[in-house]
Each structure stands twice: as C-alpha cells, then as structure tokens.
Design a protein around this motif. Structure first.
Motif, PDB file in Angstrom:
ATOM      1  N   MET A   1       0.707  -1.355   0.033  1.00  0.00           N
ATOM      2  CA  MET A   1       0.193  -0.113  -0.113  1.00  0.00           C
ATOM      3  C   MET A   1       0.848   1.174  -0.027  1.00  0.00           C
ATOM      4  O   MET A   1       1.936   1.384   0.799  1.00  0.00           O
ATOM      5  N   GLY A   2       0.557   2.321  -0.999  1.00  0.00           N
ATOM      6  CA  GLY A   2       1.477   3.151  -0.974  1.00  0.00           C
ATOM      7  C   GLY A   2       2.368   3.254  -2.018  1.00  0.00           C
ATOM      8  O   GLY A   2       2.899   4.253  -2.765  1.00  0.00           O
ATOM      9  N   ASP A   3       3.138   2.105  -1.905  1.00  0.00           N
ATOM     10  CA  ASP A   3       4.159   1.999  -2.973  1.00  0.00           C
ATOM     11  C   ASP A   3       3.914   1.079  -4.185  1.00  0.00           C
ATOM     12  O   ASP A   3       4.600   0.641  -4.914  1.00  0.00           O
ATOM     13  N   SER A   4       2.724   0.833  -4.501  1.00  0.00           N
ATOM     14  CA  SER A   4       2.123   0.247  -5.688  1.00  0.00           C
ATOM     15  C   SER A   4       0.518   0.937  -5.961  1.00  0.00           C
ATOM     16  O   SER A   4       0.108   1.700  -5.139  1.00  0.00           O
ATOM     17  N   VAL A   5       0.092   0.239  -7.018  1.00  0.00           N
ATOM     18  CA  VAL A   5      -1.550   0.639  -7.195  1.00  0.00           C
ATOM     19  C   VAL A   5      -2.050  -0.546  -6.833  1.00  0.00           C
ATOM     20  O   VAL A   5      -2.058  -1.515  -7.657  1.00  0.00           O
ATOM     21  N   VAL A   6      -3.426  -0.273  -6.188  1.00  0.00           N
ATOM     22  CA  VAL A   6      -4.011  -1.398  -5.760  1.00  0.00           C
ATOM     23  C   VAL A   6      -5.699  -0.509  -6.149  1.00  0.00           C
ATOM     24  O   VAL A   6      -6.112   0.219  -5.721  1.00  0.00           O
TER      25      VAL A   6
END
Length: 199
Positions: A1-6
């Motif tokens: 979370m935060g360092d990727s796109v979900v």
C-alpha cells in the motif's frame, strides 16, 4: 500500500431489472437491498463510480463515510433497442443473435458500439489512476468486464469474463505508470462481500 497501485472493482447491488434478467444500461433504476448491513473489508475515503443511482446507492450502503465521485463515462453499455428487455423477448431477433455472437463487432440498434464503450471506460480509468495508491470503484458489470479484459493478469475476452454482485475484484500493479501504459496487473484477487439483515 502506498508503493504500488491497488484497484478494487465492485459491481452495484441488484435492481429489479437485474432480478428479471433485463438488459439495463443507462436506465436509472434504484437498488433493492437498502435494508441490509454489509461487511465490506475496505475503508476508502474516496469512491469512484458511475453517475447512475444503482452505483451511487451501493457506494453509500457499502461506504457510508466516503465521498462519492460520480462519472458519466463509467456508465454501463448503452443497449439501445435492447434496453430493459430480456433474452426471451429478444431471442427471435436476428440482429440480437448477431450481437450475442459477436458483441465486439455488432452494436445494439440505436445503442453503443463495444469500441466506444471500451474507449470511454479505459480512458477515464487511466485518467483517475494518477499515483501509487488504493482506488475503489463501484461500477457496472460491463465496466468491470472491460477493465478485467484489458488489465487482468491473464488474457481473456470480454465474453469470457463473468462478474458477480457482492464481490471485490482487486488488481495490483507495481507502479501507476504501468496502468497508463495499458499493462496487465501482476495480481488479481477476488473476495466476497457478506451481508446480513439490519438489527
């Protein structure tokens, strides 16, 4: 979370048209399940979705504390002359049978072509994904099928994809630039939404 796109994709609750097996596109019908409590394992501050009532009402049920951002481009396919009709009512129509066999090439009479539908959905989706973060969408079954056909981890056609109500389809990419480039996600998970009657 935060360092990727979900990205979490959720189909709206059922309407009377859904229960009767009708094609419901741009008809603005309310949902039925307004007296239920839902245990949704997400807590977004913002929810994106269609401007039609069935998506707005579902978002308010699932995420009562979130801000809802309606977008006309996330509407379902415009079914034209097939709108609010059932398979039984249409099955003797030759143009309907052609559309069922090849919806990507045969548009509904007075409706929307698959290409136009795909382009408006994907373009708007890519405009929203602007940084590495979690995004939640409450949209229509056809919209989710388009997005899964383009961005799902495995190559599947629109016709091969089935989308259920009360289900969260979560897609993950390492970086938002991959969404902009039209790359498929690295991970897809599917989780049910549980409901119970209000106390």
């Amino acid at each position: 979370m935060g360092d990727s796109v979900v990205v979490h994709l959720i189909r709206h609750e059922k309407t009377n048209a859904n229960l009767k097996g009708k094609y419901i596109g741009w008809t603005d019908e309310s949902i039925n399940a307004k007296e239920l409590y839902f245990n949704v394992p997400l807590c977004p501050k913002l929810v994106y979705g269609s401007d039609l009532k069935r998506c707005k009402e579902t978002a308010h049920l699932y995420f009562p504390g979130a801000i809802y951002l309606p977008e006309e481009n996330f509407r379902e396919l415009n079914f034209g002359d097939f709108e609010m009709k059932t398979y039984e009512e249409l099955k003797r129509s030759s143009i309907y049978r052609q559309w069922i066999d090849d919806p990507q090439k045969v548009p509904p009479p007075n409706g929307e072509s698959y290409e136009d539908f795909l382009h408006r959905v994907v373009r708007t989706f890519q405009q929203i994904i602007s940084q590495n973060a979690d995004y939640t969408f409450v949209v229509h079954g056809g919209v989710i099928r388009v997005l899964l056909s383009i961005f799902g981890p495995m190559e599947k056609s629109f016709q091969q994809i089935l989308v259920s109500h009360r289900t969260i389809y979560s897609l993950e990419w390492p970086d938002y630039s991959q969404v902009k480039e039209g790359k498929r996600c690295k991970l897809l998970s599917v989780e049910p939404i549980m409901a119970k009657e209000s106390l």
